[in-house]
Design a protein around this motif. Structure first.
Motif, PDB file in Angstrom:
ATOM      1  N   LYS A  95      89.875 142.266 -59.587  1.00 27.13           N
ATOM      2  CA  LYS A  95      91.321 142.455 -59.448  1.00 27.13           C
ATOM      3  C   LYS A  95      91.739 142.589 -57.978  1.00 27.13           C
ATOM      4  O   LYS A  95      92.811 142.119 -57.582  1.00 27.13           O
ATOM      5  CB  LYS A  95      91.757 143.692 -60.227  1.00 27.13           C
ATOM      6  N   THR A  96      90.879 143.206 -57.167  1.00 27.04           N
ATOM      7  CA  THR A  96      91.178 143.331 -55.737  1.00 27.04           C
ATOM      8  C   THR A  96      91.164 141.961 -55.067  1.00 27.04           C
ATOM      9  O   THR A  96      92.044 141.634 -54.245  1.00 27.04           O
ATOM     10  CB  THR A  96      90.159 144.261 -55.061  1.00 27.04           C
ATOM     11  N   GLN A  97      90.172 141.138 -55.432  1.00 28.96           N
ATOM     12  CA  GLN A  97      90.100 139.781 -54.890  1.00 28.96           C
ATOM     13  C   GLN A  97      91.311 138.953 -55.319  1.00 28.96           C
ATOM     14  O   GLN A  97      91.848 138.143 -54.532  1.00 28.96           O
ATOM     15  CB  GLN A  97      88.810 139.105 -55.364  1.00 28.96           C
ATOM     16  N   LEU A  98      91.770 139.165 -56.545  1.00 26.41           N
ATOM     17  CA  LEU A  98      92.950 138.450 -57.035  1.00 26.41           C
ATOM     18  C   LEU A  98      94.197 138.874 -56.253  1.00 26.41           C
ATOM     19  O   LEU A  98      95.017 138.023 -55.858  1.00 26.41           O
ATOM     20  CB  LEU A  98      93.155 138.721 -58.521  1.00 26.41           C
ATOM     21  N   LYS A  99      94.323 140.156 -56.001  1.00 28.60           N
ATOM     22  CA  LYS A  99      95.481 140.644 -55.252  1.00 28.60           C
ATOM     23  C   LYS A  99      95.519 140.034 -53.850  1.00 28.60           C
ATOM     24  O   LYS A  99      96.580 139.603 -53.354  1.00 28.60           O
ATOM     25  CB  LYS A  99      95.429 142.165 -55.172  1.00 28.60           C
ATOM     26  N   LEU A 100      94.350 139.984 -53.193  1.00 29.87           N
ATOM     27  CA  LEU A 100      94.264 139.401 -51.858  1.00 29.87           C
ATOM     28  C   LEU A 100      94.607 137.902 -51.901  1.00 29.87           C
ATOM     29  O   LEU A 100      95.347 137.397 -51.045  1.00 29.87           O
ATOM     30  CB  LEU A 100      92.863 139.598 -51.290  1.00 29.87           C
ATOM     31  N   ALA A 101      94.098 137.200 -52.908  1.00 27.20           N
ATOM     32  CA  ALA A 101      94.351 135.764 -53.020  1.00 27.20           C
ATOM     33  C   ALA A 101      95.834 135.485 -53.261  1.00 27.20           C
ATOM     34  O   ALA A 101      96.387 134.505 -52.734  1.00 27.20           O
ATOM     35  CB  ALA A 101      93.513 135.178 -54.150  1.00 27.20           C
ATOM     36  N   ASN A 128      92.694 129.012 -54.749  1.00 26.78           N
ATOM     37  CA  ASN A 128      91.888 130.214 -54.612  1.00 26.78           C
ATOM     38  C   ASN A 128      92.442 131.350 -55.476  1.00 26.78           C
ATOM     39  O   ASN A 128      91.685 132.088 -56.125  1.00 26.78           O
ATOM     40  CB  ASN A 128      91.831 130.647 -53.147  1.00 26.78           C
ATOM     41  N   ALA A 129      93.758 131.496 -55.515  1.00 26.09           N
ATOM     42  CA  ALA A 129      94.370 132.526 -56.349  1.00 26.09           C
ATOM     43  C   ALA A 129      94.098 132.263 -57.829  1.00 26.09           C
ATOM     44  O   ALA A 129      93.827 133.194 -58.608  1.00 26.09           O
ATOM     45  CB  ALA A 129      95.876 132.580 -56.091  1.00 26.09           C
ATOM     46  N   GLU A 130      94.149 130.986 -58.232  1.00 28.85           N
ATOM     47  CA  GLU A 130      93.876 130.650 -59.628  1.00 28.85           C
ATOM     48  C   GLU A 130      92.429 130.953 -59.995  1.00 28.85           C
ATOM     49  O   GLU A 130      92.133 131.452 -61.097  1.00 28.85           O
ATOM     50  CB  GLU A 130      94.185 129.173 -59.872  1.00 28.85           C
ATOM     51  N   LEU A 131      91.513 130.685 -59.069  1.00 32.73           N
ATOM     52  CA  LEU A 131      90.102 131.010 -59.309  1.00 32.73           C
ATOM     53  C   LEU A 131      89.901 132.509 -59.488  1.00 32.73           C
ATOM     54  O   LEU A 131      89.102 132.953 -60.320  1.00 32.73           O
ATOM     55  CB  LEU A 131      89.248 130.489 -58.145  1.00 32.73           C
ATOM     56  N   ARG A 132      90.653 133.306 -58.719  1.00 28.03           N
ATOM     57  CA  ARG A 132      90.540 134.766 -58.835  1.00 28.03           C
ATOM     58  C   ARG A 132      91.095 135.258 -60.169  1.00 28.03           C
ATOM     59  O   ARG A 132      90.595 136.216 -60.742  1.00 28.03           O
ATOM     60  CB  ARG A 132      91.257 135.441 -57.670  1.00 28.03           C
ATOM     61  N   ARG A 133      92.129 134.595 -60.656  1.00 26.92           N
ATOM     62  CA  ARG A 133      92.664 134.954 -61.978  1.00 26.92           C
ATOM     63  C   ARG A 133      91.623 134.658 -63.065  1.00 26.92           C
ATOM     64  O   ARG A 133      91.450 135.434 -64.014  1.00 26.92           O
ATOM     65  CB  ARG A 133      93.956 134.177 -62.254  1.00 26.92           C
ATOM     66  N   ILE A 134      90.974 133.521 -62.917  1.00 28.54           N
ATOM     67  CA  ILE A 134      89.924 133.160 -63.873  1.00 28.54           C
ATOM     68  C   ILE A 134      88.788 134.179 -63.822  1.00 28.54           C
ATOM     69  O   ILE A 134      88.211 134.542 -64.854  1.00 28.54           O
ATOM     70  CB  ILE A 134      89.403 131.739 -63.587  1.00 28.54           C
ATOM     71  N   GLU A 135      88.465 134.666 -62.640  1.00 32.86           N
ATOM     72  CA  GLU A 135      87.406 135.670 -62.488  1.00 32.86           C
ATOM     73  C   GLU A 135      87.777 136.959 -63.211  1.00 32.86           C
ATOM     74  O   GLU A 135      86.922 137.591 -63.863  1.00 32.86           O
ATOM     75  CB  GLU A 135      87.153 135.943 -61.003  1.00 32.86           C
ATOM     76  N   VAL A 136      89.037 137.369 -63.124  1.00 30.23           N
ATOM     77  CA  VAL A 136      89.474 138.564 -63.849  1.00 30.23           C
ATOM     78  C   VAL A 136      89.332 138.358 -65.352  1.00 30.23           C
ATOM     79  O   VAL A 136      88.846 139.238 -66.085  1.00 30.23           O
ATOM     80  CB  VAL A 136      90.935 138.913 -63.484  1.00 30.23           C
ATOM     81  N   GLU A 137      89.739 137.175 -65.837  1.00 27.40           N
ATOM     82  CA  GLU A 137      89.601 136.867 -67.253  1.00 27.40           C
ATOM     83  C   GLU A 137      88.130 136.876 -67.671  1.00 27.40           C
ATOM     84  O   GLU A 137      87.788 137.341 -68.761  1.00 27.40           O
ATOM     85  CB  GLU A 137      90.236 135.515 -67.556  1.00 27.40           C
ATOM     86  N   ALA A 138      87.267 136.362 -66.795  1.00 26.18           N
ATOM     87  CA  ALA A 138      85.830 136.341 -67.090  1.00 26.18           C
ATOM     88  C   ALA A 138      85.274 137.758 -67.193  1.00 26.18           C
ATOM     89  O   ALA A 138      84.435 138.050 -68.055  1.00 26.18           O
ATOM     90  CB  ALA A 138      85.088 135.549 -66.014  1.00 26.18           C
ATOM     91  N   GLN A 139      85.752 138.646 -66.332  1.00 36.43           N
ATOM     92  CA  GLN A 139      85.301 140.036 -66.382  1.00 36.43           C
ATOM     93  C   GLN A 139      85.786 140.724 -67.659  1.00 36.43           C
ATOM     94  O   GLN A 139      85.071 141.532 -68.257  1.00 36.43           O
ATOM     95  CB  GLN A 139      85.793 140.790 -65.147  1.00 36.43           C
TER      96      GLN A 139
END
Length: 284
Positions: A95-101, A128-139
């Motif tokens: 979530k922190t990475q998503l906020k930064l992206a 990059n922001a979309e990838l971070r959103r996907i990472e949150v969903e993956a978590q």
């Protein structure tokens, strides 16, 4: 220790008095009472007995643990998944990475609008922001899977403890601590004490007088029982009669306040005690 077989309940024996009238009018039938609940319990997994938690003759309630197998690996696995479920480190990082992206995407959009940035910079930040959103969903998905793995591990751990399905008295235990057990092999027997049943052979041509739910009265044929007849009910009326004896089995259930043991002969009547007394019937 050699495994000894569980003792079985004595077979039901039914004797009818000579008929002098309808079953529901003036007749006692003799049958053998037995516990309504007779559990022969087994593990569904192989294992080594760690603890025998009850003794023969002990009263138990539904859900009480009876025998426990060694389960060091199962316990450890449950603890591992509990730690993973309780930890939110990976989710916080995502979530922190998503906020930064998202901040970088917003900044790139502003720079592009001011002609201070390029289309490529903006598209890169957006991806990059979309990838971070996907990472949150993956978590989130990983956490859901971990919770399911915890439930699965807990279920496997629960299989290492044998519990009473219903209340009753422990009758037989055929294993000791330290012995191996094989799955599906009955190793303990628990019989009910609260409710008994008796199966009575009723003449087929008179069975139409009876129906499920009708009252029945039961008198234990033991010298020490001096109480009133125990009122029970017809639980099941058979549909498949015996042609040789022209009878139909009727199952009667009744409370067991006097803690009758299994195998006691009982007298069963489908007429109220007052009606029998008025008709001149004596107590059996």
């Amino acid at each position: 220790m050699p495994v000894r077989p569980l003792r079985s309940i004595a077979a039901i024996v039914v004797i009818l008095l000579p008929l002098a009238g309808p079953v529901a009018a003036q007749q006692y039938c003799y049958a053998v009472g037995r516990p309504d609940v007779d559990q022969r319990l087994a593990f569904v997994v192989d294992g080594l007995v760690e603890q025998v938690l009850v003794e023969e003759g002990q009263l138990v309630k539904a859900g009480d643990p009876l025998i426990r197998l060694q389960a060091d690996e199962e316990k450890a696995l449950v603890e591992v998944y509990k730690i993973r479920v309780a930890s939110d480190v990976a989710m916080k990082a995502a979530k922190t990475q998503l906020k930064l992206a998202e901040l970088e995407e917003k900044r790139a959009a502003e720079l592009l609008k001011q002609n201070a940035g390029t289309e490529l910079q903006y598209e890169t930040a957006k991806v990059n922001a979309e990838l971070r959103r996907i990472e949150v969903e993956a978590q989130e998905q990983a956490m859901a899977e971990t919770k399911l793995q915890l439930a699965q591990a807990a279920a496997r751990l629960a299989q290492r403890t044998l519990v009473a399905k219903q209340g009753g008295q422990v009758e037989d235990i055929i294993v000791s601590e330290g012995e191996p057990v094989t799955k599906l092999q009955p190793i303990i027997r628990v019989i009910g004490t609260d409710v008994h049943r008796a199966e009575v052979a009723v003449p087929t041509n008179e069975s139409n007088l009876l129906k499920e739910g009708d009252p029945a009265w039961i008198i234990p044929r033991v010298s020490w029982y001096e109480g009133a007849p125990i009122e029970g009910k017809i639980f099941h009326k058979g549909r498949d009669g015996d042609g040789a004896s022209s009878t139909l089995l009727v199952t009667v259930k009744f409370d067991n306040p006097s803690n009758l043991p299994s195998g006691v002969q009982v007298a069963v009547t489908f007429s109220a005690p007052k009606e029998l007394a008025a008709a001149g019937e004596t107590r059996p």
